[in-house]
Each structure stands twice: as C-alpha cells, then as structure tokens.
Design a protein around this motif. Sequence first.
Motif, PDB file in Angstrom:
ATOM      1  N   SER A  65      -3.414   8.749  11.937  1.00  0.00           N
ATOM      2  CA  SER A  65      -3.040   7.268  11.623  1.00  0.00           C
ATOM      3  C   SER A  65      -4.335   6.276  11.693  1.00  0.00           C
ATOM      4  N   TYR A  66      -5.327   6.536  12.579  1.00  0.00           N
ATOM      5  CA  TYR A  66      -6.504   5.822  12.412  1.00  0.00           C
ATOM      6  C   TYR A  66      -7.013   6.089  11.231  1.00  0.00           C
ATOM      7  N   LEU A  67      -6.981   7.432  10.295  1.00  0.00           N
ATOM      8  CA  LEU A  67      -7.539   7.598   9.027  1.00  0.00           C
ATOM      9  C   LEU A  67      -6.877   6.607   8.271  1.00  0.00           C
ATOM     10  N   LEU A  68      -5.660   6.374   8.277  1.00  0.00           N
ATOM     11  CA  LEU A  68      -4.689   5.596   7.324  1.00  0.00           C
ATOM     12  C   LEU A  68      -5.343   3.943   7.671  1.00  0.00           C
ATOM     13  N   ARG A  69      -5.625   3.542   8.889  1.00  0.00           N
ATOM     14  CA  ARG A  69      -6.169   2.178   9.000  1.00  0.00           C
ATOM     15  C   ARG A  69      -7.513   2.209   8.687  1.00  0.00           C
ATOM     16  N   ASP A  70      -8.437   2.971   8.473  1.00  0.00           N
ATOM     17  CA  ASP A  70      -9.593   3.043   8.028  1.00  0.00           C
ATOM     18  C   ASP A  70      -9.624   2.846   6.595  1.00  0.00           C
ATOM     19  N   LEU A  71      -8.680   3.694   5.842  1.00  0.00           N
ATOM     20  CA  LEU A  71      -8.462   3.451   4.366  1.00  0.00           C
ATOM     21  C   LEU A  71      -7.735   2.230   4.160  1.00  0.00           C
ATOM     22  N   ILE A  72      -7.003   1.468   4.881  1.00  0.00           N
ATOM     23  CA  ILE A  72      -6.591   0.378   4.459  1.00  0.00           C
ATOM     24  C   ILE A  72      -7.501  -0.828   4.646  1.00  0.00           C
ATOM     25  N   GLU A  73      -8.290  -0.893   5.647  1.00  0.00           N
ATOM     26  CA  GLU A  73      -9.287  -1.571   5.946  1.00  0.00           C
ATOM     27  C   GLU A  73     -10.471  -1.654   4.904  1.00  0.00           C
ATOM     28  N   THR A  74     -10.690  -0.486   4.330  1.00  0.00           N
ATOM     29  CA  THR A  74     -11.738  -0.223   3.443  1.00  0.00           C
ATOM     30  C   THR A  74     -11.345  -0.901   2.279  1.00  0.00           C
ATOM     31  N   CYS A 105       0.800  -1.287  -0.042  1.00  0.00           N
ATOM     32  CA  CYS A 105       0.087   0.016  -0.013  1.00  0.00           C
ATOM     33  C   CYS A 105       0.774   1.374  -0.114  1.00  0.00           C
ATOM     34  N   HIS A 106       0.697   2.108  -0.822  1.00  0.00           N
ATOM     35  CA  HIS A 106       1.042   3.428  -0.868  1.00  0.00           C
ATOM     36  C   HIS A 106       0.428   4.587   0.150  1.00  0.00           C
ATOM     37  N   ASP A 107       1.087   4.910   1.026  1.00  0.00           N
ATOM     38  CA  ASP A 107       0.438   6.094   1.825  1.00  0.00           C
ATOM     39  C   ASP A 107       1.406   7.312   1.505  1.00  0.00           C
ATOM     40  N   VAL A 108       0.309   8.252   0.851  1.00  0.00           N
ATOM     41  CA  VAL A 108       1.024   9.879   0.457  1.00  0.00           C
ATOM     42  C   VAL A 108       0.335  10.472   1.372  1.00  0.00           C
ATOM     43  N   THR A 109       0.952  11.122   2.430  1.00  0.00           N
ATOM     44  CA  THR A 109       0.487  12.089   3.378  1.00  0.00           C
ATOM     45  C   THR A 109       1.004  13.420   3.056  1.00  0.00           C
ATOM     46  N   GLY A 110       0.119  14.431   2.826  1.00  0.00           N
ATOM     47  CA  GLY A 110       0.423  15.582   2.639  1.00  0.00           C
ATOM     48  C   GLY A 110      -0.650  16.509   3.127  1.00  0.00           C
ATOM     49  N   THR A 111      -1.165  17.285   2.242  1.00  0.00           N
ATOM     50  CA  THR A 111      -2.296  18.108   2.970  1.00  0.00           C
ATOM     51  C   THR A 111      -3.543  17.006   3.255  1.00  0.00           C
ATOM     52  N   SER A 112      -3.595  15.857   2.506  1.00  0.00           N
ATOM     53  CA  SER A 112      -4.381  14.795   2.960  1.00  0.00           C
ATOM     54  C   SER A 112      -3.679  13.546   2.774  1.00  0.00           C
ATOM     55  N   THR A 113      -4.315  12.431   2.988  1.00  0.00           N
ATOM     56  CA  THR A 113      -3.696  11.009   2.961  1.00  0.00           C
ATOM     57  C   THR A 113      -4.567  10.302   1.909  1.00  0.00           C
ATOM     58  N   ILE A 114      -3.633   9.658   0.946  1.00  0.00           N
ATOM     59  CA  ILE A 114      -4.289   8.794  -0.043  1.00  0.00           C
ATOM     60  C   ILE A 114      -3.548   7.398   0.199  1.00  0.00           C
ATOM     61  N   LEU A 171      -5.158   0.619 -10.541  1.00  0.00           N
ATOM     62  CA  LEU A 171      -4.737   1.450  -9.343  1.00  0.00           C
ATOM     63  C   LEU A 171      -6.046   1.659  -8.593  1.00  0.00           C
ATOM     64  N   ILE A 172      -5.996   1.174  -7.473  1.00  0.00           N
ATOM     65  CA  ILE A 172      -7.341   1.436  -6.675  1.00  0.00           C
ATOM     66  C   ILE A 172      -6.954   2.544  -5.621  1.00  0.00           C
ATOM     67  N   GLU A 173      -7.538   3.690  -5.128  1.00  0.00           N
ATOM     68  CA  GLU A 173      -7.120   4.727  -4.493  1.00  0.00           C
ATOM     69  C   GLU A 173      -8.436   5.019  -3.660  1.00  0.00           C
ATOM     70  N   ALA A 174      -7.929   5.143  -2.212  1.00  0.00           N
ATOM     71  CA  ALA A 174      -8.837   5.639  -1.174  1.00  0.00           C
ATOM     72  C   ALA A 174      -8.475   7.042  -0.801  1.00  0.00           C
ATOM     73  N   PRO A 175      -8.964   7.973  -1.336  1.00  0.00           N
ATOM     74  CA  PRO A 175      -8.441   9.435  -0.880  1.00  0.00           C
ATOM     75  C   PRO A 175      -9.061  10.006   0.322  1.00  0.00           C
ATOM     76  N   SER A 176      -8.441  10.547   1.354  1.00  0.00           N
ATOM     77  CA  SER A 176      -9.082  11.389   2.328  1.00  0.00           C
ATOM     78  C   SER A 176      -9.183  12.767   1.929  1.00  0.00           C
ATOM     79  N   SER A 177      -9.649  13.773   2.847  1.00  0.00           N
ATOM     80  CA  SER A 177      -9.740  15.251   2.491  1.00  0.00           C
ATOM     81  C   SER A 177      -8.652  15.875   3.248  1.00  0.00           C
ATOM     82  N   THR A 178      -8.452  15.558   4.583  1.00  0.00           N
ATOM     83  CA  THR A 178      -7.300  16.327   5.268  1.00  0.00           C
ATOM     84  C   THR A 178      -6.760  15.455   6.222  1.00  0.00           C
TER      85      THR A 178
END
Length: 504
Positions: free
Chosen positions: A389-398, A257-266, A294-301
């Motif tokens: 970090s919970y947000l990242l876990r939520d994206l991974i579990e999704t 899994c690629h975690d790119v965290t800047g303004t948001s996390t994808i 490519l499967i992406e789960a993008p957050s907002s912030t």
Amino acid sequence: MLPHILTLDLGTAGCKVVVFSIKGEMIGSGYDSYPLCQQHAGWVEQDPKAWWASSIRASREALRNSKIDSSAIKVIGVTGQMSGIVPLDKKGSPLRPSIIWMDRRAVSQAERLRKHLGGKYLYEITGHRIDPAFFAVKAMWIKENEPEIFKRTHIFLMPKDYLRFRLTGLFATDHGDASGSMLLDLRKKDWSSKLLAELDIPLEKLPLLKSPNEIAGDISAEASRLLGVPINTPVTVGSGDAICATLGAGVSEEGICHDVTGTSTIASVCADEPVIDRKMRVITNCYGVEGKWLIEAPSSTSGAILNWFKDCFAGEEASIANETGRDVFELLSEEASHVKPGADGLMLLPYFQGERSPIWDPEARGVIAGLTLAHTKSHAIRGIFESTSYLLRDLIETIEDLGISVREVRATGGGSKSRFWLQTKADVTGRNIKSLKVRETSPLGAMILASCAVHYYRDTKEAIENVLKVDEVFEPDRSLHDLYSQNFSTYKEIYQRMKGIRFG
C-alpha cells in the motif's frame, strides 16, 4: 433482439472471450489456455496459431454460456498482451513464434541502443525507457540473429493485431499499442522516421496506424464460421490490455487513478497532453479516450510477494483452505487484521524483483525491517499488505509530482478481491478506493471501444457513464492515515539507506 458485443482478450496464459450487453453486463464468457515456450534462459515465446485456435474455442464457449442467439452479436472488440512481436510473410503466415513481452533476450541490443542514442533521447520521443521488453528492441534482435526471417518479413504485428488480422485480413495496429513499441513519436502519433532510420527498420514492415475505436473491417466468412458469429460482423481495431483495463476502470478525466494489482501494481491516470518526466519515472502511451494520453507508473512486485509468502510460509493456511473451501488469501487477510496498524514496527521494502517506477533500480532488493522476537507470522503478513500500500502511495505521489492530481482510486485485478487490502490502501493513500463490479476490466475496455465504433454511445466518456458499476467504496480512516504517513517516511528512508548495498 437486443444487441450484444463479443470481446477477445489475448492474455499471456490464455484467451478470454466475453459476451457483453450494451450496458456492460457480462452475459457469458469462455477461456482457453496456451503454453509458454522457454527454450533458453530469458526466452519466452508463443505460437500465434495457438492463439487463434484458443480464441476460436473460447468464443464458442462464451456464446454457449451466454445462452443468446449468435445473431445478437453486432460487433467484436479486440484487446491483448502488449510489446510482443509477430513477423508475418506476405500471406500472413507467422515466420517464427512470437517473442512476447516477458522475453529478455535482447539485453545487448537494449544496452547498445542506450549507448548509441541515449535513454533520454528515446524517452523524449516515445515516452518510454529503453528496455528489452519492447517491440523495437525485439525487431533489432531478429534482424541481427535471424536476418533471413527479418528479410522475409512482410509485416510485424503486435499479438492482438494478429488476432484481428485473422478475423478481418487487415494488417493494422492502434496508436496505444504502437506507443508501447518504442518506435512511435508520441506527440505526432505516427511512426518516428528518426528512430526507424537509426534502427534501420523499414517503414513498410510496420502496420497501418488506426484509432482504437475505429472499425477495422468485417469478419471474414471463414472466421465467422469458426467462431460461430454472423458473417460481416464488424470488428474494431481495439487496443492493448493495459490500455483497455484502464479504460474499463472508467479513467476518462484527471483525478481518477487506476490501481491494477496482480503480480505487480500499476498506477495509471490520463492527461490532456503527453507527459515527459525529466526523471523518467513514468511511461506515456496514447489512450483510448479522445484527446487524452495514458500515464503509467508500473512496479515490479506486489501480489507476487503475497504469493511467495503463501508458498513458503502458509502451509497451515493452505491446508485449512483445502479442507474448508475458503480462499487462502482470505485467511491470510484475517490473520493480518488481528495485528494493529503499523505491525508493531515491522516494515517491508517490496522490491523482491528489483523495481520499476518510481526508482527504476534493477538492483533493489526486498527488505524486512524492524523485526523483534515479539513479532509473529501475522505481523509479517500485515507488513506485506501495508508495504504494498505504501508502494501504491509512492506511485500516486510520483504522478502528482508531475502536476496530475489524484482524488480517487479505482481498484481492479486479483488484489481488488481483498477488502482488507483495499481498506489498507485507502488508509495509507488517504483517498477513496473503489472496487468495481467487473474486476477484469480489459475485456470491458474493449467492449467500450467496440460500442463507440458502432455508435451505441457518442464517445468513450458516455460509454463509461453507462457501463461502469462501482461495487464498494473504501474511505480512509484519518487517524490511521496520520500514522501511516509517518511510517511512509520511514519506508522511503529504508531504500535510501539500503540502495548502496549490493547482495550476492
């Protein structure tokens, strides 16, 4: 003389150009910025000619800084921001400024599309939810509000494709960038005749589709002179920055899994076939690895919340940073590390700008829960690191809920500079988190595609094996993971209890 690769990365704030060795080493780089134009609320435009001018200056700077003879440049790679639209006339001149990905003017067009065709119908064809950000909806806006521009448009290009046109004269795009247009049939990897007919967009106004690791053509004599590279240097088709960033992080098989965290996390993974989620929690693009999507789960912030906290509450830390030359975020990480895991019951819901994946709720709001008089600023800082970090876990579990396993995470972006944050992510997700030597992986992904185009490597997987370099591995503390798993349940429950409440 050893061959080198020049990559152009057309970002939102500026163009970054990097000279790479064929082993993926950054030999030199250059950067030149350009402005955003925001004439009205929700409008965000840029001048394509400014992109070109910046790419010229950044290329010359990169070559100077590399200290190599320009004749060593054997191929040029291209990447850049996605979802923008550039209308060109028959001579290739822009008919108006580019409406870029940040622009939100086409809300009414998006809503009408949703009512007319239905979000599920479009998602099943394109792998994307309906949103004003996408190319197709912007084309609708131009057609309705600037009909003369639409009529005179010979071709619509994406931003990075305009750069490649200026380099080679070819009107084309890749399947990856095209799949972010909301006009591509994801399974057929071709423009959707159904959607083009429904939206009344002529096929001839759309660019030719090519593979990202194809040669688009040789650089023209004029572009060669302007950039300072040899005439007839081949230029690759390339792909969008999000796609190249994941490729540069070495995601070439399931489990990574690629975690790119800047303004948001994808959070991004690859799959052997398109993934159409019945709940529409993720988006799917064509990818730069052969036979993969490519499967992406993008957050907002995520990082934006830390930046907000710094601006509003970290004046003391900012002053210390200015006096000592230290990074203010490093100081905030130190403060957070003095608070025990779990932040003594303080928890954040990181929905400060609504939320995209996995809940796709624009009305969601940020929450700071569990506050007591015993909590301090340091608790709040730790709460930010833990909640994101919970947000990242939520994206991974999704993602895993869709049948795609994730065994390790590779972190890039500005957030990957914080060792404390990466360790927290490892503890929360229960997975190894790897930081990479090259943190800005979009240019590296473009380099991988370019190196394959001229057969330095057999395919993208072989290229990744040769160029990817891990910096550090953060392993999860199992006892902390158990604690965080209990807190993660609370984190998810907070949203469920709050989502019926509307503020303001």
